[in-house]
Design a protein around this motif. Sequence first.
Motif: not given
Length: 221
Positions: A128-129, A131, A157-159
């Motif tokens: 998650s998170n 980038k 999530e949110n990657s």
Amino acid sequence: MAIPKIWSMQHAEAASNQLQESKKWNFLRRKSFDSFASLPFPNFKYGLDIRPDLSGLDWSALAFDWGVEKLFFTDLGNGAFMCDFSTAFKKFPEIVESHLCQQLNRSEKLESLHSAFLSRGILVYIPSNVKMTSPISVPISIGKYSQIDHLLVIAEENSSVSLLQETSSLISTNSTPIFHSSVVEIVAAPHASVHFGALQDLPSENIFHFSIVRAESGENA
């Protein structure tokens, strides 16, 4: 149609032992084999115009590469990693059991073949998170025998991540037909971003490449 000797439960179990998979996933493999054994091989005729010529492919004569999978683990930073399936089953069984071959349809002959005889693969995991700023290269090499390859991508999530799968042949010409089954499963959690591309550099004759790319996406992924 009788099941060729290479399509036996013995070979499915050999693939299972090679991956050292869990009992839970071995149960899925067995169900896949039962489905595979009950279905006829497809004729690949879709609609009016798509009629691939498979006259040169003798399913019963195919020789498969049952060699030992190369073990590796690549730390991609910030908790992200890429590894072979044998390592994944040993270190991250929950991830593999939850997602591997879950997007395949066991009522289809070649999809049940894939999950019944799968003996190698690569897991890419993005927490998650996280980038990923550089694309991830996933090389696939085909030798002189038929083989089954699988790429499982988990983006939490949110990657975000970009991947390029490059499939090539180690030999320029093939005197005997080779069947290559390649499946890519992408699982993108809510607000995750996954960009996937594939390149193929294969001889024009005697390689029958069966490819599936599927994705399961959460909200805004």
